[in-house]
Design a protein around this motif. Sequence first.
Motif, PDB file in Angstrom:
ATOM      1  N   GLU A  76      82.742  84.243 110.956  1.00  0.00           N
ATOM      2  CA  GLU A  76      83.853  84.879 110.236  1.00  0.00           C
ATOM      3  C   GLU A  76      84.492  85.960 111.106  1.00  0.00           C
ATOM      4  OE1 GLU A  76      84.688  85.351 106.532  1.00  0.00           O
ATOM      5  OE2 GLU A  76      83.210  84.044 105.608  1.00  0.00           O
ATOM      6  N   ARG A 114      88.255  85.727 112.637  1.00  0.00           N
ATOM      7  CA  ARG A 114      89.064  86.798 112.069  1.00  0.00           C
ATOM      8  C   ARG A 114      89.359  86.613 110.591  1.00  0.00           C
ATOM      9  NH1 ARG A 114      90.893  90.359 115.326  1.00  0.00           N
ATOM     10  NH2 ARG A 114      90.684  90.073 117.561  1.00  0.00           N
ATOM     11  N   THR A 115      88.368  86.169 109.868  1.00  0.00           N
ATOM     12  CA  THR A 115      88.518  86.082 108.421  1.00  0.00           C
ATOM     13  C   THR A 115      87.675  87.165 107.739  1.00  0.00           C
ATOM     14  OG1 THR A 115      86.727  84.468 108.422  1.00  0.00           O
ATOM     15  CG2 THR A 115      88.950  83.601 108.391  1.00  0.00           C
ATOM     16  N   ASP A 140      87.380  90.590 107.943  1.00  0.00           N
ATOM     17  CA  ASP A 140      87.922  91.822 107.366  1.00  0.00           C
ATOM     18  C   ASP A 140      88.591  91.567 106.027  1.00  0.00           C
ATOM     19  OD1 ASP A 140      86.995  93.349 109.388  1.00  0.00           O
ATOM     20  OD2 ASP A 140      88.875  93.436 110.503  1.00  0.00           O
ATOM     21  N   LEU A 188      85.990  91.680 103.532  1.00  0.00           N
ATOM     22  CA  LEU A 188      85.446  93.022 103.311  1.00  0.00           C
ATOM     23  C   LEU A 188      86.381  93.920 102.505  1.00  0.00           C
ATOM     24  CD1 LEU A 188      83.744  94.018 106.692  1.00  0.00           C
ATOM     25  CD2 LEU A 188      82.696  93.168 104.619  1.00  0.00           C
ATOM     26  N   ASN A 240      82.259  95.906 109.935  1.00  0.00           N
ATOM     27  CA  ASN A 240      83.513  95.160 109.947  1.00  0.00           C
ATOM     28  C   ASN A 240      83.640  94.350 111.235  1.00  0.00           C
ATOM     29  OD1 ASN A 240      84.489  96.745 112.036  1.00  0.00           O
ATOM     30  ND2 ASN A 240      85.627  98.103 110.694  1.00  0.00           N
ATOM     31  N   SER A 241      84.828  93.797 111.488  1.00  0.00           N
ATOM     32  CA  SER A 241      84.958  92.868 112.608  1.00  0.00           C
ATOM     33  C   SER A 241      84.765  93.547 113.959  1.00  0.00           C
ATOM     34  CB  SER A 241      86.313  92.180 112.560  1.00  0.00           C
ATOM     35  OG  SER A 241      87.322  93.156 112.615  1.00  0.00           O
ATOM     36  N   ASP A 242      84.980  94.871 114.039  1.00  0.00           N
ATOM     37  CA  ASP A 242      84.757  95.571 115.310  1.00  0.00           C
ATOM     38  C   ASP A 242      83.320  96.061 115.445  1.00  0.00           C
ATOM     39  OD1 ASP A 242      87.389  95.361 115.989  1.00  0.00           O
ATOM     40  OD2 ASP A 242      87.935  97.238 115.013  1.00  0.00           O
ATOM     41  N   ASP A 263      82.177  98.293 113.365  1.00  0.00           N
ATOM     42  CA  ASP A 263      82.142  99.650 112.811  1.00  0.00           C
ATOM     43  C   ASP A 263      81.825  99.572 111.321  1.00  0.00           C
ATOM     44  OD1 ASP A 263      82.977 101.046 115.135  1.00  0.00           O
ATOM     45  OD2 ASP A 263      84.986 100.258 114.791  1.00  0.00           O
ATOM     46  N   ALA A 264      81.154 100.597 110.841  1.00  0.00           N
ATOM     47  CA  ALA A 264      80.845 100.622 109.423  1.00  0.00           C
ATOM     48  C   ALA A 264      82.018 101.186 108.649  1.00  0.00           C
ATOM     49  CB  ALA A 264      79.610 101.472 109.174  1.00  0.00           C
TER      50      ALA A 264
END
Lengths: 271, 309
Positions: free
Chosen positions: A86, A90-91, A93, A96, A262-264, A266-267
Amino acid sequence: MTFRELVIDNPLQIEFKRAFRRFFGVSRNGTLNAAILVLCVMVYSILMLVVITYREFMSPIAILILQLIMLTFIVPANLHGAIAAEREKRTWDMLLVAPITNAQIVIGKMIGGVLLLLFVSALLIPATVLSFAGDNDATFGKVLAAEAVVLGFAFFLAALSVFISARTKRAFAAQLTIYAVLILGLIVWPIFTSVLVPYREQGYLLFMHPYYALVRIWDPGSFGSMVGGASDQGLFTGWLQLIVYLGAAAVLTQVTIQSLTNSDGDAGPRR
Amino acid sequence: MLEVKELWKVYGPLTAVKGVSFSLKPGDIFGFIGSNGAGKTTTIRMISTLLEPTHGTATINGADIIRDPMGVRRQIGYMPDFFGLYDDVKVWEYLDFFATIYEVPPKQRNSVIDNVLELTDLTVKRDAFVQSLSRGMQQRLCLARCLVHDPALLLLDEPASGLDPRARAELKELIIELGRMGKIVIVSSHILPELADFCNCVGIIERGEMLAFGPVNQILRQIQPTRVLAITVLDGAGEVRTRLADMPHVLAAHLEDEHHLRVEFNGDHEQQSELLAALIQANVRVVQFHEEHANLEDVFMRLTTGAVQ
Ligand SMILES: Nc1ncnc2c1ncn2[C@@H]1O[C@H](COP(=O)(O)OP(=O)(O)OP(=O)(O)O)[C@@H](O)[C@H]1O
Ligand SMILES: [Mg+2]
């Protein structure tokens, strides 16, 4: 968080539909997947034929080990992309930012893997039953205990796959990592322990090793007779392993739920 | 009502966003402008609860992004700058999936899906597979997805990138329509002239700092307090210049070449028309007489230095 929210009404059930379609020819890789499916059906038919023909020479342990080998590969293959793919596509975020809890996401992702492993296990039940004919020592209790180890390990592996997937940005990297962990745990660790401790005490360190546990359950005397009694009798009941596997799976899943990024990587402010 | 209060985001040695604050009310269409790396995406991701701010917070109709992220998520639609769609699902199934997640009651789902498909002009693709859509259609599907739960705030991060001019114009119409429906829309973009026509509010961000915020006209006036009149005459521009310098409200008159003049003027429209009448009465042969408007691009260029960190 109720069972209903987590399982029955979990919106991520759409994953089943996607997995089903992937195999029945509507997407780009449809043909390839259909071919793999046909191959699986053929292999399964041959397996059943062999078991039926040679059942007098079979033992349930052979089928149980086959089941364990299959699940060792199928579970990570099915779940390694649960979250990493995911991110890669790029699905992630967009999932989330939706009002869905981390628990719903993680459990929803695992339901499909768990159903698949139960399905594969169910397929092997006839072969296990048939092969009783060839093993006088086989008892129903031993088969159940061995099955507890196999399924327990598979659940643990499902939780581990999702745990690693949640920490990776690419599905392929997740898959490599899972197999690397398996090689470390299933091959390197036994070699290491055999050097580290006397043979008769190895069982303590291989308590969680499913292949070792299967052999010990099936033939409790085997190790003891060679070295004059292993000191760890009573450890390999199968049910003890199941409890530890399930406990570890629960802890891993809980950590995954609480540390989703998340996608990077990062929380966000998720609870 | 969206209130952004002193948002900061620090990535180790780099501070991506430095105390950005602004507030928007329903119906506002906010153009978020900044060069590459200015901090637009970071700000938008903080508001959308994807990224935890280092300091500061934002509230949407009372829901705080830190204390009540679920409450915020129910009210926002977020379209990332780069995104993908799930393979192996049909357009309506994709929307149905998100309608389920966004707690749209099962009975209303079908009509909601039909509405958003209609709004984004995708009705004919209802039963198509998502991977078969063109890039622009995928963009519109992503926007449709943002709308299934009728959000109060839309965060669109460069929604126009990758769209052809027609699709861009359609997107613009759609955004204006969303503003009319009373939603707050935040659009980030590099394409400035595009934003100017439909945003009633813009913010210019550079190196994490909001340099200017407010209605387009107000920002233009801040940048250029006096008006500039461009005058073209048939002949005798030098003579006209001396004559102009003595006229009321003219601050300065510059000769561009033998036909063109630029006049800095601080009068209103009435005084401007009197100026034109005076010129004609004095037998100046005027070819053109108009006010030069500064545009967003000028403002942007003047405010920012183009520095990146
Ligand atoms: N995850 C991250 N880790 C470290 N630095 C980051 C991260 N995300 C963004 N940055 C930095 O923060 C700054 C702002 O980035 P941001 O993506 O918000 O810019 P932007 O205004 O959206 O730019 P663009 O117009 O190119 O999309 C950049 O300098 C970027 O390098
Ligand atoms: Mg950006």
